[in-house]
Design a protein around this motif. Structure first.
Motif, mmCIF file in Angstrom:
data_model
loop_
_atom_site.group_PDB
_atom_site.id
_atom_site.type_symbol
_atom_site.label_atom_id
_atom_site.label_comp_id
_atom_site.label_asym_id
_atom_site.label_seq_id
_atom_site.Cartn_x
_atom_site.Cartn_y
_atom_site.Cartn_z
ATOM 1 N N LEU A 89 0.832 -1.205 0.000
ATOM 2 C CA LEU A 89 0.000 0.000 0.000
ATOM 3 C C LEU A 89 0.867 1.255 0.000
ATOM 4 O O LEU A 89 0.669 2.167 -0.809
ATOM 5 C CB LEU A 89 -0.935 -0.010 1.212
ATOM 6 C CG LEU A 89 -1.834 1.210 1.399
ATOM 7 C CD1 LEU A 89 -2.783 1.368 0.205
ATOM 8 C CD2 LEU A 89 -2.622 1.078 2.688
ATOM 9 N N PHE A 90 1.843 1.289 0.881
ATOM 10 C CA PHE A 90 2.751 2.430 0.982
ATOM 11 C C PHE A 90 3.514 2.636 -0.329
ATOM 12 O O PHE A 90 3.580 3.743 -0.862
ATOM 13 C CB PHE A 90 3.731 2.194 2.141
ATOM 14 C CG PHE A 90 4.731 3.287 2.340
ATOM 15 C CD1 PHE A 90 4.369 4.461 2.978
ATOM 16 C CD2 PHE A 90 6.040 3.147 1.904
ATOM 17 C CE1 PHE A 90 5.289 5.480 3.179
ATOM 18 C CE2 PHE A 90 6.969 4.158 2.101
ATOM 19 C CZ PHE A 90 6.594 5.328 2.730
ATOM 20 N N MET A 91 4.082 1.548 -0.850
ATOM 21 C CA MET A 91 4.889 1.638 -2.070
ATOM 22 C C MET A 91 4.054 2.035 -3.280
ATOM 23 O O MET A 91 4.508 2.806 -4.122
ATOM 24 C CB MET A 91 5.609 0.318 -2.325
ATOM 25 C CG MET A 91 6.632 -0.034 -1.257
ATOM 26 S SD MET A 91 7.952 1.168 -1.057
ATOM 27 C CE MET A 91 8.993 0.727 -2.421
ATOM 28 N N SER A 92 2.844 1.512 -3.382
ATOM 29 C CA SER A 92 2.032 1.847 -4.557
ATOM 30 C C SER A 92 1.574 3.306 -4.524
ATOM 31 O O SER A 92 1.610 3.991 -5.545
ATOM 32 C CB SER A 92 0.845 0.899 -4.710
ATOM 33 O OG SER A 92 -0.010 0.972 -3.608
ATOM 34 N N CYS A 93 1.188 3.794 -3.356
ATOM 35 C CA CYS A 93 0.737 5.192 -3.268
ATOM 36 C C CYS A 93 1.877 6.169 -3.537
ATOM 37 O O CYS A 93 1.791 7.008 -4.440
ATOM 38 C CB CYS A 93 0.132 5.472 -1.895
ATOM 39 S SG CYS A 93 -1.441 4.671 -1.614
ATOM 40 N N LEU A 94 2.956 6.064 -2.764
ATOM 41 C CA LEU A 94 4.051 7.013 -2.943
ATOM 42 C C LEU A 94 4.893 6.690 -4.172
ATOM 43 O O LEU A 94 5.507 7.588 -4.749
ATOM 44 C CB LEU A 94 4.915 7.077 -1.691
ATOM 45 C CG LEU A 94 4.260 7.831 -0.538
ATOM 46 C CD1 LEU A 94 5.160 7.854 0.678
ATOM 47 C CD2 LEU A 94 3.884 9.236 -0.931
ATOM 48 N N GLY A 95 4.917 5.433 -4.593
ATOM 49 C CA GLY A 95 5.596 5.087 -5.842
ATOM 50 C C GLY A 95 4.938 5.772 -7.022
ATOM 51 O O GLY A 95 5.611 6.253 -7.944
ATOM 52 N N GLY A 96 3.612 5.844 -7.005
ATOM 53 C CA GLY A 96 2.882 6.564 -8.051
ATOM 54 C C GLY A 96 3.214 8.044 -8.054
ATOM 55 O O GLY A 96 3.384 8.653 -9.117
ATOM 56 N N VAL A 97 3.345 8.607 -6.870
ATOM 57 C CA VAL A 97 3.721 10.022 -6.770
ATOM 58 C C VAL A 97 5.133 10.229 -7.306
ATOM 59 O O VAL A 97 5.409 11.198 -8.016
ATOM 60 C CB VAL A 97 3.585 10.532 -5.317
ATOM 61 C CG1 VAL A 97 4.113 11.947 -5.180
ATOM 62 C CG2 VAL A 97 2.146 10.444 -4.846
ATOM 63 N N SER A 98 6.042 9.298 -6.987
ATOM 64 C CA SER A 98 7.429 9.438 -7.463
ATOM 65 C C SER A 98 7.494 9.373 -8.987
ATOM 66 O O SER A 98 8.239 10.124 -9.612
ATOM 67 C CB SER A 98 8.338 8.381 -6.841
ATOM 68 O OG SER A 98 8.135 7.107 -7.396
ATOM 69 N N LEU A 99 6.704 8.482 -9.576
ATOM 70 C CA LEU A 99 6.656 8.413 -11.047
ATOM 71 C C LEU A 99 6.085 9.702 -11.639
ATOM 72 O O LEU A 99 6.603 10.221 -12.630
ATOM 73 C CB LEU A 99 5.794 7.234 -11.500
ATOM 74 C CG LEU A 99 6.485 5.897 -11.628
ATOM 75 C CD1 LEU A 99 5.458 4.790 -11.889
ATOM 76 C CD2 LEU A 99 7.538 5.915 -12.715
ATOM 77 N N ALA A 100 5.022 10.205 -11.025
ATOM 78 C CA ALA A 100 4.388 11.433 -11.531
ATOM 79 C C ALA A 100 5.329 12.635 -11.450
ATOM 80 O O ALA A 100 5.448 13.405 -12.416
ATOM 81 C CB ALA A 100 3.100 11.713 -10.756
ATOM 82 N N VAL A 101 6.015 12.782 -10.333
ATOM 83 C CA VAL A 101 6.947 13.909 -10.182
ATOM 84 C C VAL A 101 8.097 13.762 -11.173
ATOM 85 O O VAL A 101 8.518 14.739 -11.809
ATOM 86 C CB VAL A 101 7.450 14.026 -8.726
ATOM 87 C CG1 VAL A 101 8.578 15.030 -8.606
ATOM 88 C CG2 VAL A 101 6.304 14.407 -7.797
ATOM 89 N N GLY A 102 8.612 12.547 -11.323
ATOM 90 C CA GLY A 102 9.669 12.311 -12.304
ATOM 91 C C GLY A 102 9.208 12.576 -13.722
ATOM 92 O O GLY A 102 9.937 13.154 -14.540
ATOM 93 N N TRP A 103 7.982 12.168 -14.034
ATOM 94 C CA TRP A 103 7.433 12.417 -15.374
ATOM 95 C C TRP A 103 7.330 13.919 -15.632
ATOM 96 O O TRP A 103 7.669 14.390 -16.727
ATOM 97 C CB TRP A 103 6.061 11.754 -15.525
ATOM 98 C CG TRP A 103 5.476 11.982 -16.877
ATOM 99 C CD1 TRP A 103 5.692 11.252 -18.011
ATOM 100 C CD2 TRP A 103 4.589 13.053 -17.256
ATOM 101 N NE1 TRP A 103 4.997 11.797 -19.068
ATOM 102 C CE2 TRP A 103 4.316 12.898 -18.634
ATOM 103 C CE3 TRP A 103 4.007 14.113 -16.570
ATOM 104 C CZ2 TRP A 103 3.486 13.775 -19.325
ATOM 105 C CZ3 TRP A 103 3.182 14.979 -17.264
ATOM 106 C CH2 TRP A 103 2.929 14.807 -18.623
ATOM 107 N N LEU A 104 6.862 14.655 -14.624
ATOM 108 C CA LEU A 104 6.776 16.110 -14.787
ATOM 109 C C LEU A 104 8.160 16.715 -14.990
ATOM 110 O O LEU A 104 8.329 17.638 -15.791
ATOM 111 C CB LEU A 104 6.089 16.750 -13.575
ATOM 112 C CG LEU A 104 4.594 16.491 -13.459
ATOM 113 C CD1 LEU A 104 4.064 16.983 -12.109
ATOM 114 C CD2 LEU A 104 3.840 17.141 -14.607
#
Length: 124
Positions: free
Chosen positions: A72-87
């Motif tokens: 749960l922790f990894m999927s939530c913040l992992g998604g944020v890390s991908l989004a910030v990196g994509w931006l």
């Protein structure tokens, strides 16, 4: 309101170690392997967050570690890390802006997510 932030100081200290690992790995992946910011940020997050997740279960939230909580922790913040990196890739930002931005988001949102969702214990 003070109860909301109880444990934040311990979480922040662990977060400093997490941040050092994350930033170092991000720049190695970005510069040496020429990965995108999105992939570098995500992979660096996964390595650093795995360590801090385990340490936070023991010292900050004092709950037994579990695969469910970890995913749960990894999927939530992992998604944020991908989004910030994509931006960062999309806007062609310097890598330092990407990791600083993600670190600030991760510190606050990660603590609140951890406290209220991932490590939440029902009151007796």
């Amino acid at each position: 309101m003070a109860n909301v932030w109880k444990g934040f100081s311990t979480y922040a200290v662990i977060g400093i170690a997490n941040t050092l690992v994350h930033w170092q790995l991000f720049f190695v992946l970005r510069v040496a392997f020429e990965f995108s910011q999105a992939l570098s940020n995500f992979l660096a997050f996964c390595v650093a967050a795995t360590l801090s997740f385990y340490v936070n279960t023991l010292y900050t939230f004092v709950v037994p570690p579990s695969i469910g909580r970890y995913l749960l922790f990894m999927s939530c913040l992992g998604g944020v890390s991908l989004a910030v990196g994509w931006l960062g890739d999309h806007w062609r930002l310097h890598g330092m802006i990407t990791v600083v931005s993600f670190s600030l988001i991760s510190l606050t949102c990660g603590f609140l997510l951890s406290k209220w969702v991932v490590f939440h214990r029902s009151e007796p």
